[in-house]
Design a protein around this motif. Structure first.
Motif, PDB file in Angstrom:
ATOM      1  N   GLU A 177     -11.277  -2.691   3.110  1.00 29.10           N
ATOM      2  CA  GLU A 177      -9.985  -2.983   2.480  1.00 29.10           C
ATOM      3  C   GLU A 177      -8.817  -2.577   3.373  1.00 29.10           C
ATOM      4  O   GLU A 177      -7.682  -2.450   2.915  1.00 29.10           O
ATOM      5  N   ARG A 178      -9.109  -2.361   4.661  1.00 32.05           N
ATOM      6  CA  ARG A 178      -8.087  -1.873   5.588  1.00 32.05           C
ATOM      7  C   ARG A 178      -6.884  -2.801   5.674  1.00 32.05           C
ATOM      8  O   ARG A 178      -5.750  -2.359   5.855  1.00 32.05           O
ATOM      9  N   PHE A 179      -7.108  -4.103   5.561  1.00 34.71           N
ATOM     10  CA  PHE A 179      -6.021  -5.060   5.738  1.00 34.71           C
ATOM     11  C   PHE A 179      -5.358  -5.444   4.410  1.00 34.71           C
ATOM     12  O   PHE A 179      -4.447  -6.270   4.403  1.00 34.71           O
ATOM     13  N   ASP A 180      -5.815  -4.838   3.305  1.00 42.53           N
ATOM     14  CA  ASP A 180      -5.180  -5.069   2.004  1.00 42.53           C
ATOM     15  C   ASP A 180      -4.107  -4.004   1.806  1.00 42.53           C
ATOM     16  O   ASP A 180      -4.375  -2.903   1.340  1.00 42.53           O
ATOM     17  N   LEU A 181      -2.880  -4.346   2.170  1.00 36.23           N
ATOM     18  CA  LEU A 181      -1.800  -3.349   2.156  1.00 36.23           C
ATOM     19  C   LEU A 181      -1.452  -2.904   0.742  1.00 36.23           C
ATOM     20  O   LEU A 181      -1.012  -1.769   0.542  1.00 36.23           O
ATOM     21  N   GLY A 182      -1.658  -3.776  -0.244  1.00 36.70           N
ATOM     22  CA  GLY A 182      -1.410  -3.384  -1.632  1.00 36.70           C
ATOM     23  C   GLY A 182      -2.351  -2.283  -2.067  1.00 36.70           C
ATOM     24  O   GLY A 182      -1.927  -1.300  -2.712  1.00 36.70           O
ATOM     25  N   LYS A 183      -3.620  -2.409  -1.736  1.00 41.45           N
ATOM     26  CA  LYS A 183      -4.594  -1.369  -2.083  1.00 41.45           C
ATOM     27  C   LYS A 183      -4.353  -0.093  -1.281  1.00 41.45           C
ATOM     28  O   LYS A 183      -4.613   1.013  -1.760  1.00 41.45           O
ATOM     29  N   LEU A 184      -3.841  -0.264  -0.065  1.00 38.95           N
ATOM     30  CA  LEU A 184      -3.521   0.912   0.763  1.00 38.95           C
ATOM     31  C   LEU A 184      -2.409   1.724   0.115  1.00 38.95           C
ATOM     32  O   LEU A 184      -2.498   2.956   0.017  1.00 38.95           O
ATOM     33  N   GLN A 186      -1.613   1.751  -3.055  1.00 41.03           N
ATOM     34  CA  GLN A 186      -2.171   2.322  -4.279  1.00 41.03           C
ATOM     35  C   GLN A 186      -3.005   3.565  -3.956  1.00 41.03           C
ATOM     36  O   GLN A 186      -2.966   4.563  -4.688  1.00 41.03           O
ATOM     37  N   PHE A 187      -3.728   3.519  -2.847  1.00 40.87           N
ATOM     38  CA  PHE A 187      -4.547   4.654  -2.400  1.00 40.87           C
ATOM     39  C   PHE A 187      -3.658   5.848  -2.074  1.00 40.87           C
ATOM     40  O   PHE A 187      -3.978   6.990  -2.410  1.00 40.87           O
ATOM     41  N   TRP A 188      -2.532   5.602  -1.389  1.00 37.98           N
ATOM     42  CA  TRP A 188      -1.590   6.674  -1.081  1.00 37.98           C
ATOM     43  C   TRP A 188      -1.126   7.376  -2.356  1.00 37.98           C
ATOM     44  O   TRP A 188      -1.059   8.610  -2.410  1.00 37.98           O
ATOM     45  N   LYS A 189      -0.791   6.601  -3.362  1.00 38.32           N
ATOM     46  CA  LYS A 189      -0.273   7.166  -4.607  1.00 38.32           C
ATOM     47  C   LYS A 189      -1.343   7.950  -5.354  1.00 38.32           C
ATOM     48  O   LYS A 189      -1.084   9.057  -5.843  1.00 38.32           O
ATOM     49  N   GLU A 190      -2.536   7.377  -5.458  1.00 41.23           N
ATOM     50  CA  GLU A 190      -3.605   8.026  -6.216  1.00 41.23           C
ATOM     51  C   GLU A 190      -4.054   9.341  -5.577  1.00 41.23           C
ATOM     52  O   GLU A 190      -4.289  10.324  -6.273  1.00 41.23           O
ATOM     53  N   LYS A 191      -4.157   9.362  -4.251  1.00 36.26           N
ATOM     54  CA  LYS A 191      -4.672  10.544  -3.547  1.00 36.26           C
ATOM     55  C   LYS A 191      -3.564  11.466  -3.046  1.00 36.26           C
ATOM     56  O   LYS A 191      -3.853  12.491  -2.435  1.00 36.26           O
ATOM     57  N   GLU A 192      -2.312  11.087  -3.310  1.00 33.01           N
ATOM     58  CA  GLU A 192      -1.154  11.889  -2.857  1.00 33.01           C
ATOM     59  C   GLU A 192      -1.255  12.177  -1.356  1.00 33.01           C
ATOM     60  O   GLU A 192      -1.166  13.316  -0.895  1.00 33.01           O
ATOM     61  N   ILE A 193      -1.450  11.122  -0.583  1.00 28.51           N
ATOM     62  CA  ILE A 193      -1.615  11.248   0.866  1.00 28.51           C
ATOM     63  C   ILE A 193      -0.327  11.742   1.509  1.00 28.51           C
ATOM     64  O   ILE A 193       0.755  11.191   1.289  1.00 28.51           O
ATOM     65  N   ASN A 206       2.470  -7.121  14.377  1.00 25.21           N
ATOM     66  CA  ASN A 206       3.066  -7.410  13.064  1.00 25.21           C
ATOM     67  C   ASN A 206       2.444  -6.553  11.966  1.00 25.21           C
ATOM     68  O   ASN A 206       3.135  -6.040  11.090  1.00 25.21           O
ATOM     69  N   GLU A 207       1.129  -6.394  12.026  1.00 25.87           N
ATOM     70  CA  GLU A 207       0.429  -5.591  11.032  1.00 25.87           C
ATOM     71  C   GLU A 207       0.850  -4.115  11.140  1.00 25.87           C
ATOM     72  O   GLU A 207       1.084  -3.445  10.139  1.00 25.87           O
ATOM     73  N   GLU A 208       0.944  -3.628  12.372  1.00 24.99           N
ATOM     74  CA  GLU A 208       1.322  -2.235  12.593  1.00 24.99           C
ATOM     75  C   GLU A 208       2.742  -1.986  12.082  1.00 24.99           C
ATOM     76  O   GLU A 208       3.009  -0.968  11.443  1.00 24.99           O
ATOM     77  N   TYR A 209       3.657  -2.904  12.342  1.00 31.30           N
ATOM     78  CA  TYR A 209       5.038  -2.765  11.874  1.00 31.30           C
ATOM     79  C   TYR A 209       5.092  -2.688  10.352  1.00 31.30           C
ATOM     80  O   TYR A 209       5.828  -1.879   9.783  1.00 31.30           O
ATOM     81  N   GLU A 210       4.312  -3.522   9.665  1.00 31.66           N
ATOM     82  CA  GLU A 210       4.321  -3.540   8.201  1.00 31.66           C
ATOM     83  C   GLU A 210       3.772  -2.231   7.633  1.00 31.66           C
ATOM     84  O   GLU A 210       4.285  -1.705   6.637  1.00 31.66           O
ATOM     85  N   ILE A 211       2.758  -1.677   8.274  1.00 31.45           N
ATOM     86  CA  ILE A 211       2.204  -0.387   7.830  1.00 31.45           C
ATOM     87  C   ILE A 211       3.243   0.720   7.988  1.00 31.45           C
ATOM     88  O   ILE A 211       3.429   1.553   7.101  1.00 31.45           O
ATOM     89  N   TYR A 212       3.950   0.722   9.125  1.00 33.05           N
ATOM     90  CA  TYR A 212       4.999   1.721   9.334  1.00 33.05           C
ATOM     91  C   TYR A 212       6.096   1.597   8.273  1.00 33.05           C
ATOM     92  O   TYR A 212       6.587   2.606   7.753  1.00 33.05           O
ATOM     93  N   ARG A 213       6.472   0.374   7.969  1.00 37.37           N
ATOM     94  CA  ARG A 213       7.543   0.145   6.986  1.00 37.37           C
ATOM     95  C   ARG A 213       7.131   0.663   5.604  1.00 37.37           C
ATOM     96  O   ARG A 213       7.907   1.351   4.933  1.00 37.37           O
ATOM     97  N   LEU A 214       5.913   0.352   5.196  1.00 44.51           N
ATOM     98  CA  LEU A 214       5.430   0.797   3.886  1.00 44.51           C
ATOM     99  C   LEU A 214       5.278   2.320   3.839  1.00 44.51           C
ATOM    100  O   LEU A 214       5.580   2.957   2.824  1.00 44.51           O
ATOM    101  N   ALA A 215       4.793   2.897   4.939  1.00 48.26           N
ATOM    102  CA  ALA A 215       4.616   4.356   4.981  1.00 48.26           C
ATOM    103  C   ALA A 215       5.958   5.071   4.849  1.00 48.26           C
ATOM    104  O   ALA A 215       6.090   6.060   4.130  1.00 48.26           O
ATOM    105  N   GLU A 216       6.980   4.545   5.522  1.00 40.11           N
ATOM    106  CA  GLU A 216       8.316   5.145   5.427  1.00 40.11           C
ATOM    107  C   GLU A 216       8.867   5.011   4.012  1.00 40.11           C
ATOM    108  O   GLU A 216       9.473   5.940   3.474  1.00 40.11           O
ATOM    109  N   MET A 217       8.618   3.876   3.384  1.00 38.71           N
ATOM    110  CA  MET A 217       9.101   3.637   2.030  1.00 38.71           C
ATOM    111  C   MET A 217       8.454   4.587   1.021  1.00 38.71           C
ATOM    112  O   MET A 217       9.097   5.066   0.091  1.00 38.71           O
ATOM    113  N   HIS A 218       7.173   4.890   1.228  1.00 39.76           N
ATOM    114  CA  HIS A 218       6.426   5.713   0.273  1.00 39.76           C
ATOM    115  C   HIS A 218       6.262   7.161   0.745  1.00 39.76           C
ATOM    116  O   HIS A 218       5.431   7.901   0.208  1.00 39.76           O
ATOM    117  N   LYS A 219       7.059   7.569   1.734  1.00 43.85           N
ATOM    118  CA  LYS A 219       7.103   8.950   2.212  1.00 43.85           C
ATOM    119  C   LYS A 219       5.743   9.445   2.711  1.00 43.85           C
ATOM    120  O   LYS A 219       5.367  10.603   2.524  1.00 43.85           O
TER     121      LYS A 219
END
Length: 455
Positions: A177-184, A186-193, A206-219
């Motif tokens: 599920e590595r490329f499913d950013l929605g599940k990623l 959700q995983f951050w929230k559930e496990k308090e990563i 492009n994929e790396e940029y999107e991961i960075y953007r989401l990580a910054e958004m979700h702290k």
């Protein structure tokens, strides 16, 4: 919802504790002088001195990074910072006493200095190990995850799994599920990563940029793991030309003539001391034991790579029966070539004592990357990109990797060698006199207690 991070409160608590210790020692020696203790003017003078010393302690920590302690720091590195900080602070105490008008400071300055050194050293070491113990018990841990896998992430995962005292709790995200950013997310929230580790290999831009953007958004913090095999990140530092960041070639501490001179002076003094006061009586005893245990010479000479890959003959006590495989085969578990006295010499590292002759000749240093057999070096130079960084300093009788358990020829040697190279590269880039002294003291304790990793 992110759980409370207690680490943010530790720093101010530790600073207050240290200031209280300094004030306590100061007050104790002040009150010893009963003839002046109750004069108001003297109280004011000494209160000002105490405030100055406390501010000096705090400001000095910005330079020595005493309170910028990562949870994954080893005691060796922490001890190096601690001893450096306290020593500089003690010098400031003695200097203040010299120029001060306070009678008790002038009379007791050396007692005050010694008391502060040992009290602060003991208390801060106890706090360090207490915090490590709490993290082993599951208090103040940090939730982390790995998103992709390669040799570098495997080493880091292995380290963080073994070192419970670092306080990291690893959560596994399904590789499918590595490329499913929605599940990623959700995983951050559930496990308090708190932190997600990414290898620098394996992502499209492009994929790396999107991961960075989401990580910054979700702290969620992202830590990048450079490739062990390919990248030469140890050889570069981040610099700036005006506001533009650029990677510039690192200048290592031992590239400076002053540091090189200090290290060489310590090498000569220390090796002379060991050879004159230890080896002068211990060598004959070991020689008799070796000769009585098996036929052959007392000393074993083997070619090793040294400074800038110059080949030299490394001295050791012979620990094996004379054989023709000593340059073609490394030591194995329960190696039948090792003699009974040889096992003892290896366990206590006494077989390395003749290398102080190499130190005196300028071929080795007391502390540095341990020299390997030529065939080992030739093999791993082709496999590990930064292997040659070891040759930028002289090889050592002992080293940072060895005092951290990274020695011996058994187990998964590829992984173990990569860890050694990381330790050696860290040493080359972060050398200091105090780090050398800490490594020497840790080596002495290993010699006395025996090293379980020796073979």
């Amino acid at each position: 919802m992110q759980k409370i991070r207690y680490s943010r409160y530790f720093k101010i608590s530790f600073i207050l504790l240290d200031v209280l210790v300094i004030a306590g020692v100061f007050l104790f020696f002040f009150l010893r002088n009963n003839t002046i203790a109750f004069e108001a003017q003297v109280w004011e003078q000494n209160l000002l001195s105490l405030i100055l010393l406390s501010l000096y302690w705090i400001l000095l920590s910005g330079r020595t990074k005493l309170y910028s302690i990562a949870r994954n720091i080893t005691y060796t590195i922490y001890l190096e910072r601690l001893v450096t900080h306290i020593s500089i602070f003690i010098f400031g105490v003695i200097l203040l006493a010299k120029v001060s008008n306070n009678d008790f400071l002038k009379q007791d300055r050396f007692l005050i200095a010694v008391s502060l050194f040992f009290l602060l050293f003991i208390i801060k070491s106890l706090v360090f190990f207490s915090l490590k113990y709490l993290r082993v018990r599951g208090v103040n841990y940090r939730n982390i995850m790995f998103l992709n896998e390669d040799s570098a992430t495997e080493i880091l995962r292995n380290i963080l799994t073994q070192r419970k005292d670092y306080g990291f709790k690893i959560f596994e995200f399904p590789a499918t599920e590595r490329f499913d950013l929605g599940k990623l997310v959700q995983f951050w929230k559930e496990k308090e990563i708190h932190t997600m580790y990414l290898s620098t290999n394996g992502f499209e831009n492009n994929e790396e940029y999107e991961i960075y953007r989401l990580a910054e958004m979700h702290k969620v913090r992202i830590s990048l793991i450079p490739s062990i095999v390919k990248n030469n990140f140890f050889q570069y530092d981040l610099g700036y030309i005006e506001m533009q960041p650029v990677l510039i070639r690192s200048k290592f501490p031992l590239d400076y003539l002053t540091n090189l001179t200090i290290k060489r002076t310590i090498d000569i003094v220390f090796s002379l001391f060991i050879l004159l006061f230890v080896c002068s009586w211990l060598f004959p005893i070991i020689a008799v034991l070796i000769k009585s245990g098996s036929k052959g010479p007392v000393f074993f000479l083997q070619k090793r790579y040294g400074y800038h890959d110059e080949v030299f003959e490394c001295f050791k006590f012979r620990t094996m029966c004379v054989n023709g495989e000593c340059t073609q085969r490394t030591t194995a578990e329960n190696d039948t070539r090792i003699t009974k006295i040889g096992k003892f010499l290896r366990k206590t590292s006494l077989d390395e004592l003749p290398q102080f002759l190499n130190v005196l000749r300028g071929e080795m240093s007391v502390v540095g990357p341990r020299p390997h057999m030529l065939l080992v070096d030739d093999f791993y130079k082709l496999k590990i990109g930064r292997y040659s960084i070891r040759s930028l300093v002289k090889p050592g009788v002992t080293g940072l990797a060895q005092v951290n358990g990274l020695r011996g020829d058994m187990g998964d040697m590829d992984i173990k060698m990569q860890k050694r190279i990381l330790a050696d590269a860290f040493y080359v880039k972060n050398w200091s006199l105090s780090l050398d002294l800490i490594i020497i003291f840790k080596t002495i304790f290993l010699v006395i207690g025996g090293d379980k990793n020796a073979n």
